[in-house]
Design a protein around this motif. Structure first.
Motif, PDB file in Angstrom:
ATOM      1  N   VAL A 136      13.834  18.440   2.428  1.00  0.00           N
ATOM      2  CA  VAL A 136      12.876  18.477   1.318  1.00  0.00           C
ATOM      3  C   VAL A 136      12.727  17.112   0.658  1.00  0.00           C
ATOM      4  N   GLU A 137      13.823  16.405   0.481  1.00  0.00           N
ATOM      5  CA  GLU A 137      13.729  15.123  -0.235  1.00  0.00           C
ATOM      6  C   GLU A 137      12.919  14.104   0.547  1.00  0.00           C
ATOM      7  N   ALA A 138      13.117  14.074   1.856  1.00  0.00           N
ATOM      8  CA  ALA A 138      12.311  13.160   2.676  1.00  0.00           C
ATOM      9  C   ALA A 138      10.846  13.572   2.625  1.00  0.00           C
ATOM     10  N   GLN A 139      10.594  14.871   2.676  1.00  0.00           N
ATOM     11  CA  GLN A 139       9.217  15.352   2.626  1.00  0.00           C
ATOM     12  C   GLN A 139       8.562  14.963   1.304  1.00  0.00           C
ATOM     13  N   ARG A 140       9.321  15.064   0.218  1.00  0.00           N
ATOM     14  CA  ARG A 140       8.746  14.718  -1.075  1.00  0.00           C
ATOM     15  C   ARG A 140       8.364  13.237  -1.122  1.00  0.00           C
ATOM     16  N   MET A 141       9.178  12.400  -0.528  1.00  0.00           N
ATOM     17  CA  MET A 141       8.837  10.977  -0.516  1.00  0.00           C
ATOM     18  C   MET A 141       7.644  10.709   0.399  1.00  0.00           C
ATOM     19  N   LEU A 142       7.639  11.336   1.545  1.00  0.00           N
ATOM     20  CA  LEU A 142       6.533  11.111   2.480  1.00  0.00           C
ATOM     21  C   LEU A 142       5.202  11.503   1.845  1.00  0.00           C
ATOM     22  N   ARG A 143       5.161  12.632   1.181  1.00  0.00           N
ATOM     23  CA  ARG A 143       3.881  13.066   0.570  1.00  0.00           C
ATOM     24  C   ARG A 143       3.543  12.196  -0.641  1.00  0.00           C
ATOM     25  N   LEU A 144       4.603  11.703  -1.329  1.00  0.00           N
ATOM     26  CA  LEU A 144       4.347  10.826  -2.479  1.00  0.00           C
ATOM     27  C   LEU A 144       3.711   9.529  -2.005  1.00  0.00           C
ATOM     28  N   GLU A 145       4.167   9.022  -0.882  1.00  0.00           N
ATOM     29  CA  GLU A 145       3.567   7.803  -0.326  1.00  0.00           C
ATOM     30  C   GLU A 145       2.079   8.015  -0.040  1.00  0.00           C
ATOM     31  N   LYS A 146       1.722   9.245   0.241  1.00  0.00           N
ATOM     32  CA  LYS A 146       0.314   9.568   0.472  1.00  0.00           C
ATOM     33  C   LYS A 146      -0.402  10.008  -0.799  1.00  0.00           C
ATOM     34  N   PHE A 163       1.515   4.648  -9.747  1.00  0.00           N
ATOM     35  CA  PHE A 163       2.053   3.376 -10.224  1.00  0.00           C
ATOM     36  C   PHE A 163       3.085   2.878  -9.225  1.00  0.00           C
ATOM     37  N   THR A 164       3.330   1.595  -9.266  1.00  0.00           N
ATOM     38  CA  THR A 164       4.362   0.976  -8.434  1.00  0.00           C
ATOM     39  C   THR A 164       5.172   0.025  -9.296  1.00  0.00           C
ATOM     40  N   LEU A 165       6.356  -0.284  -8.801  1.00  0.00           N
ATOM     41  CA  LEU A 165       7.172  -1.315  -9.426  1.00  0.00           C
ATOM     42  C   LEU A 165       7.405  -2.404  -8.389  1.00  0.00           C
ATOM     43  N   PRO A 166       7.651  -3.604  -8.828  1.00  0.00           N
ATOM     44  CA  PRO A 166       7.933  -4.669  -7.840  1.00  0.00           C
ATOM     45  C   PRO A 166       9.187  -4.329  -7.058  1.00  0.00           C
ATOM     46  N   SER A 194      10.284   4.046  -2.116  1.00  0.00           N
ATOM     47  CA  SER A 194       9.683   4.305  -0.819  1.00  0.00           C
ATOM     48  C   SER A 194      10.333   3.457   0.256  1.00  0.00           C
ATOM     49  N   PRO A 195      10.959   4.064   1.256  1.00  0.00           N
ATOM     50  CA  PRO A 195      11.514   3.272   2.353  1.00  0.00           C
ATOM     51  C   PRO A 195      10.413   2.575   3.152  1.00  0.00           C
ATOM     52  N   THR A 196       9.246   3.194   3.168  1.00  0.00           N
ATOM     53  CA  THR A 196       8.141   2.649   3.946  1.00  0.00           C
ATOM     54  C   THR A 196       7.590   1.394   3.282  1.00  0.00           C
ATOM     55  N   LEU A 197       7.458   1.444   1.970  1.00  0.00           N
ATOM     56  CA  LEU A 197       6.830   0.349   1.233  1.00  0.00           C
ATOM     57  C   LEU A 197       7.843  -0.594   0.627  1.00  0.00           C
ATOM     58  N   GLY A 198       9.087  -0.175   0.574  1.00  0.00           N
ATOM     59  CA  GLY A 198      10.130  -1.038   0.046  1.00  0.00           C
ATOM     60  C   GLY A 198      10.058  -1.239  -1.451  1.00  0.00           C
ATOM     61  N   ARG A 199       9.517  -0.298  -2.174  1.00  0.00           N
ATOM     62  CA  ARG A 199       9.438  -0.420  -3.633  1.00  0.00           C
ATOM     63  C   ARG A 199       9.366   0.974  -4.251  1.00  0.00           C
ATOM     64  N   CYS A 200       9.512   0.950  -5.557  1.00  0.00           N
ATOM     65  CA  CYS A 200       9.441   2.216  -6.279  1.00  0.00           C
ATOM     66  C   CYS A 200       7.974   2.591  -6.487  1.00  0.00           C
ATOM     67  N   ILE A 201       7.633   3.811  -6.202  1.00  0.00           N
ATOM     68  CA  ILE A 201       6.273   4.307  -6.422  1.00  0.00           C
ATOM     69  C   ILE A 201       6.375   5.623  -7.187  1.00  0.00           C
ATOM     70  N   GLY A 202       5.237   5.995  -7.817  1.00  0.00           N
ATOM     71  CA  GLY A 202       5.278   7.257  -8.543  1.00  0.00           C
ATOM     72  C   GLY A 202       3.912   7.702  -8.987  1.00  0.00           C
ATOM     73  N   PRO A 252      -3.771   6.966  -2.259  1.00  0.00           N
ATOM     74  CA  PRO A 252      -2.474   6.893  -1.603  1.00  0.00           C
ATOM     75  C   PRO A 252      -1.920   5.469  -1.546  1.00  0.00           C
ATOM     76  N   PHE A 253      -0.604   5.393  -1.589  1.00  0.00           N
ATOM     77  CA  PHE A 253       0.060   4.114  -1.505  1.00  0.00           C
ATOM     78  C   PHE A 253       0.174   3.665  -0.051  1.00  0.00           C
ATOM     79  N   TYR A 254       0.139   4.584   0.850  1.00  0.00           N
ATOM     80  CA  TYR A 254       0.361   4.328   2.265  1.00  0.00           C
ATOM     81  C   TYR A 254      -0.836   4.874   3.044  1.00  0.00           C
ATOM     82  N   ASP A 255      -1.321   4.079   3.987  1.00  0.00           N
ATOM     83  CA  ASP A 255      -2.411   4.504   4.876  1.00  0.00           C
ATOM     84  C   ASP A 255      -3.554   5.118   4.068  1.00  0.00           C
ATOM     85  N   PRO A 256      -4.166   4.356   3.189  1.00  0.00           N
ATOM     86  CA  PRO A 256      -5.188   4.932   2.300  1.00  0.00           C
ATOM     87  C   PRO A 256      -6.368   5.545   3.041  1.00  0.00           C
ATOM     88  N   LYS A 257      -6.659   5.089   4.229  1.00  0.00           N
ATOM     89  CA  LYS A 257      -7.823   5.654   4.929  1.00  0.00           C
ATOM     90  C   LYS A 257      -7.463   6.892   5.737  1.00  0.00           C
TER      91      LYS A 257
END
Lengths: 969, 191
Positions: free
Chosen positions: A820-830, A882-885, A914-922, A954-959
């Motif tokens: 569940v935790e990985a899924q929550r991050m994956l969908r958050l990235e989107k 939002f994102t953080l540096p 986000s492991p994918t983006l290397g930063r905090c997103i929310g 989305p933060f990741y793959d916007p298209k």
């Protein structure tokens, strides 16, 4: 106080002595004694300290209608706080001590609070302790002073299973009227459950004897008939804690709660004798006349050696005769009335014949303490005497019988309507709901034979209503010959301490002051003064408080109303309420697979789901990050079997979905899916899911995990209400589901199905039915986690085989089960929302930034009208990303506040690194004007504020290219 | 049965299906099933097939004491393309338990608010009421029946609650006088 010779009908077994400690005193009693009565038999007059002033207190009611007798008991395996000494049978070896003392009962150091009473008026705590500087000190002080008993943290856990019980007629109270009701109902053929809070049957019929045995014999005859009746079950030592709809009544027994359902309920709970209010009425030795009678007849204890009886009814005279019958020196009877009532004449004559002075027009002045601190004398005046003449009687006991308050809490809970009847000076029910009956003293009937007749009538009607017997209309009881209750037994004193509420240490001035401060309604007076809020819940105090209020306002009691009587009727041990709790937990068909894979579990609604899978030498955060990367770079597999899964069939299925979702579905092609957002009538987001069309009249849709059961019920209700030809089938528990996602997902799946997985055959958002690893499945190509993905739904019996097959094939691609935790991050990235996390109970559909999911042009959908109204108004909040540096040292957490201009302007709903983006997103719900800006200020745990950059999701793959990844062959 | 007050039997492997819809009753009747006329009733025919009418147009059909082949055949028809459009299949992979023994009433009083005592007293082998209620917090279908070992109740439970229901029922049953766990074969004999 001392033990009397054997008394006929006593409840104690003199062949079985019991010894126990009380404070530092070794006490002997007998089997059948309560803690209070055993102490009384040993001459112990002080049994506790009052709540506020720590005044020494003795027995008042001997019936737990007051909190004087509340003790801590150290028994075999635990120390139990707040044991009700009046009604708890004592056991050998117990160590009993008073609660609410510092330094023991005799030398309670907090007794000094009594001297500070002028500084502790009613409601003083509302007016003091406002200093911010001093408050921590006050708080510590009150925490140490407050509370009664102490909880023993070492106590062994007990499991007290609750159970249900059933009967035709439930009779609550086994006094004469209750016994009569039970017998009549049973004679008419009903199955009867008779509940009595005492250990023995009979109520006041067993002890209010007036010096003769007739009343007791009459009562015993009834009790024996009840015991031998084949259709009556008796539960003694059991009380009804409340009344709930449909005649549900929780019965609290010694060991557990019984949830009883009855066809009819007869309330025969009698009435509480009320104290007279005069200076010193709380001294040990001053008690209710019924308390003295209980002690004498049920426990063979002489309450005192020399007493004065203060009365305003025939019951007081009866108590005087009872005292004489046991050799107690009754030095006088003081009647508050100017002349005796017509029912008291015989008793008055008898007392006079025996040389007992009887004075009318008595005005109590005070009970004065003797050498030991308990009552030593009683001072009174007489209306007929010259003004200010006072008389003193040396006594060691004062018995009060000035009136009664009906035990009508359960009737109130049953929505009975009451009227104040002057002829009995009490509230009497004049309208009762179907199936609820009242009899005896609670119904305003006091003479013994009339109570028995009233009970028989109530029992007959209770049974007849269920088809047993033919009587159907209640008879009105005859008018009373004598009023049992004085209209105002309250005598203020210049020095105060005329206690109205013994639990809360409230005297007359407290209530008058509260009224003067404006708290002059029954509810306000209760809450400001706390009258009736102690452990006895106003049993001995509410009516006198109402009388004081009525006099203050110059109105009749009938105009004031009463406060709300809520369950529980008596204090209930928490173990009874906790008992065995049934907390259903759901598991998917893959539960044992996850266990074998090293899942760490988490609750999701009432399901358990894998939070993540343990990896040796990796922390939780590392393991979750690895799962995310696996999905992004290779392929992952997650169990989504907890989703709600519902089919809709029929010619009106499309129309039904059009109405319950705000997207369009009537035009959805067979073999395709569409995202659906579900609202309530206020336009609030309540659920979301994927809706797939399998055929012209065949649909399959998902709901959120936590909502599936509720939604299915609601959808069924809507379908019926709308009269649509649609059949709904709930497959949630019977079907499994998993999501195979990642660049290699197609490669894995095609090994197990003949279905053409090419884009042309199964495009993004398509749905097909096909075999996978030999099992019939529904395959939806969806992208919740933002990668090429297939959500596979299938009958639960095939889940394990298909899951294992996919994992086996996927091993070539380094497949990773993810939680569940990985899924929550994956969908958050989107930027995909989770209903209930990124929305709350007031988030409407316009605020979640998903206009593409709402089709306002439709003729109708639930919530549409509200959205039209909301669209005309300024938006209250909106969801932003939002994102953080990457180098940000601190990260916010969910529900951390967004601050703007020093005030709260929103909150974080989802956040993570986000492991994918290397930063905090929310994501955050914020005031709309902030969404147009560049930054958010978020207050984190230590009160510091951090800056976040507003970013459009989305933060990741916007298209969405990854989700639509074409077939690479 | 030995001194234990209760016997639990797992009947989950019996062949069964569910169906609902405006055409469900007629469709079942056309296939020779004995459909009870009233909602919340069940019948067991001579072949041993139980048909429970859960609502006006929803049915649960199970090979209770026989008839497994017929039930299997009907299941295939229900999930095939030849199914009438007004008959909808209902997946029924329930956990199915039989509860019997002298402790049955006491057990049910701990887990369910329905008064089963008169229902157990009147339990019959070939017909009876169907109760949709809640037991230990879980929605169930319950059917009092007279079995070889006396009156008892058969309970159908959503499979996602299976672990919770079974373990909790065992716990309560142990406290109610002990449990024997038995397995019933297709023709109703216990082993």
């Amino acid at each position: 106080m001392k033990r009397l010779p054997p008394v006929k009908g006593e409840l104690i077994d003199r062949s079985r002595p019991v010894q126990f400690w009380f404070e530092d005193l070794w006490v002997q009693g007998y089997r059948g004694d309560t803690i209070s009565t055993a102490l009384a038999a040993n001459g112990v007059r002080v049994i506790g300290r009052s709540f506020k002033y720590h005044r020494p207190r003795g027995l008042l009611s001997v019936a737990d209608h007051d909190a004087n007798a509340m003790v801590q008991v150290l028994g075999n395996d635990r120390s139990i706080p707040n044991v009700r000494a009046d009604v708890t049978a004592v056991q050998s070896g117990w160590q009993v001590s008073a609660v609410n003392t510092k330094g023991g009962l005799a030398k309670d150091r907090l007794a000094i609070l009594g001297r500070l009473s002028p500084f502790l008026p009613v409601g003083f705590y509302y007016k003091a302790f406002h200093s911010k500087r001093w408050f921590p000190r006050w708080e510590r002080m009150f925490r140490s002073l407050a509370g009664l008993g102490e909880i023993d943290g070492r106590a062994a856990r007990r499991s007290t299973a609750k159970r249900y019980d059933f009967c035709d007629v439930l009779v609550i109270g086994a006094g004469p009227s209750g016994l009569s009701a039970a017998l009549t109902a049973a004679d008419q053929g009903a199955s009867v459950l008779l509940v009595e809070e005492s250990a023995s049957l009979g109520g006041s019929g067993a002890y209010a004897r007036g010096g003769s045995g007739e009343i007791a014999e009459r009562t015993v005859t009834l009790a024996l008939a009840v015991r031998s009746h084949s259709r009556i079950r008796v539960l003694a030592n059991t009380y009804a804690a409340g009344y709930y709809a449909d005649h549900w009544v929780p019965l609290i027994g010694p060991e557990c709660m019984i949830k009883a359902r009855a066809g009819s309920v007869v309330v025969a709970q009698g009435a509480y004798e009320q104290p007279a209010v005069f200076h010193g009425n709380d001294l040990p030795g001053v008690m209710l006349a019924s308390a003295a009678q209980r002690l004498m007849y049920q426990y063979a204890v002489a309450p005192a050696g020399r007493v004065v009886v203060l009365t305003a009814n025939q019951q007081g005279y009866a108590a005087a005769l009872d005292g004489l019958a046991h050799g107690i020196d009754v030095c006088a009877v003081l009647d508050l009335r100017e002349e005796p009532g017509s029912a008291s004449g015989v008793a008055v004559s008898e007392l006079i014949r025996r040389g007992i002075p009887v004075h009318f027009g008595a005005i109590p002045v005070e009970a004065a303490a003797g050498k030991g601190g308990d009552v030593g004398s009683f001072v009174f005046g007489l209306r007929a005497a010259p003004r200010r003449t006072e008389y003193r009687l040396d006594v060691d006991g004062v018995w009060m019988s000035v009136g009664f308050a009906p035990a009508n809490a359960l009737l109130h809970q049953a929505s009975a309507r009451m009227e104040y009847v002057r002829s009995v000076e009490q509230f009497v029910p004049y309208s009762l709901p179907a199936g609820v009956f009242a009899c005896g003293k609670v119904n305003g009937v006091y003479p013994l034979e009339e109570r028995i007749s009233d009970g028989a009538d109530a029992g007959a009607c209770a049974a007849a209503r269920l088809g047993f017997g033919t009587v159907s209309t209640r008879r009105l009881p005859p008018p009373p010959r004598e009023c049992p209750t004085h209209s105002y037994p309250i005598f203020p004193h210049a020095r105060g301490k005329e206690f109205v509420d013994f639990d809360e240490d409230l005297h007359v001035r407290d209530l008058e002051n509260a009224c003067q401060e404006g708290f002059d309604s029954s509810e306000l007076l209760k809450r400001f003064s706390t009258v009736g809020m102690g452990p006895s819940q106003g049993k001995h105090s509410n009516m006198n408080a109402l009388r004081i209020l009525a006099r203050y306002r110059g109105e009749g009691i009938e105009r004031l109303g009463t406060t709300t009587a809520r369950p529980m009727f008596h204090p209930v041990p928490l173990a009874h309420l906790a008992g065995r709790g049934f907390t259903p937990e759901r598991r998917t068909a893959l539960d044992t697979e996850h266990e074998a894979l090293g899942a760490v579990w988490m609750p999701a609604g009432n399901w358990r789901r894998p939070e993540y899978y343990i990896v040796a030498d990796k922390s939780r955060e590392q393991a979750i990050a690895d799962e995310v990367r696996a999905v992004r770079n290779r392929v992952g597999l997650i169990d989504v079997g907890t989703l709600g899964k519902i089919e809709a069939h029929g010619p009106d299925a499309a129309e039904f979905l059009e109405r319950v979702y705000c997207a369009r579905f009537a035009n959805l092609k067979i073999g395709m899916t569409r995202y659906g957002l579900m609202l309530d009538e206020a336009g609030i987001v309540v659920d979301d899911g994927v809706v797939g069309r399998l055929g012209e009249e065949a649909w399959y849709f998902t709901t959120t995990t936590g909502n599936s059961a509720t939604l299915f019920r609601e959808l069924g209700r809507l379908a019926t209400w709308w009269g649509l030809n649609v059949g709904l089938v709930n497959l949630t528990g019977h079907y499994a589901a998993f999501n195979l996602a990642g660049p290699a997902a197609r490669s894995v799946l095609r090994e197990h199905t003949a279905l053409d997985l090419s884009d042309a055959s199964l495009p993004y958002l398509g749905i097909r039915e096909a075999l996978v690893a030999g099992a019939p499945c529904r395959i939806m190509r969806v992208g919740f986690v933002g990668e090429l993905g297939y959500e596979i739904h299938l009958p639960a019996i095939h889940a394990v085989d298909v899951w294992r097959s996919l994992l086996a094939t996927g091993s070539r691609f380094h497949i990773q089960p993810f939680g569940v935790e990985a899924q929550r991050m994956l969908r958050l990235e989107k930027g995909h929302i989770i209903v209930g996390q990124d929305t709350d109970g007031v988030t409407n559909a316009l605020e979640v930034d998903a206009p593409w999911a709402i089709r306002m042009e439709k003729p109708f959908f639930i919530g549409q009208r509200s959205l039209r109204i909301l669209a005309q108004q300024p938006r209250r909040q909106t969801l932003v990303g939002f994102t953080l540096p990457p180098e940000a040292p601190s990260h916010p957490k969910e529900c951390h506040l967004v601050i703007h201009d020093g005030r709260i302007a929103g909150r974080v709903t989802s956040v993570g690194v986000s492991p994918t983006l290397g930063r905090c997103i929310g994501l955050a719900l914020v005031e709309p004007h902030l969404a147009d800006g560049k930054r958010l200020h978020i207050r984190i745990e230590n009160g510091a504020q951090i800056e976040a950059d507003i970013a459009r999701a989305p933060f990741y793959d916007p298209k969405g290219d990854r989700q639509r990844m074409g077939d690479q062959g | 049965m030995s001194e234990a007050a209760l016997r639990f039997e797992d009947l989950s492997s019996r062949r069964r299906f569910g169906c609902k819809g405006p055409g469900a009753e007629a469709w079942l009747s056309a296939r020779g099933y004995h459909v009870p006329p009233m909602p919340n009733t069940a019948v067991v025919d001579a072949a041993g097939v139980l048909v429970a009418r859960l609502a006006t147009s929803e049915f649960l059909v199970e090979a209770a004491d026989g008839g497994g082949d017929d039930v299997s055949s009907t299941m295939q028809q229900l999930t095939s393309a030849g199914r009438p459009p007004d008959v909808y299949p209902v997946a029924r992979f329930d956990l199915v338990l039989s509860i019997s023994g002298p402790g049955t009433d006491a057990l049910l009083r701990q887990i369910c608010s329905v008064h089963f005592t008169p229902l157990l007293a009147d339990a019959k082998r070939h017909a009876g009421p169907v109760i949709l209620t809640s037991m230990i917090g879980v929605g169930v279908v319950a059917c009092p029946r007279l079995g070889d070992l006396g009156p008892g109740v058969t309970v159908w439970i959503d499979p996602s609650f299976a672990h919770y229901f079974w373990t909790t029922l065992l716990e309560v049953g142990d406290e109610t006088g002990g449990v024997i766990i038995g397995k019933s074969n297709a023709v109703g004999h216990t082993t």
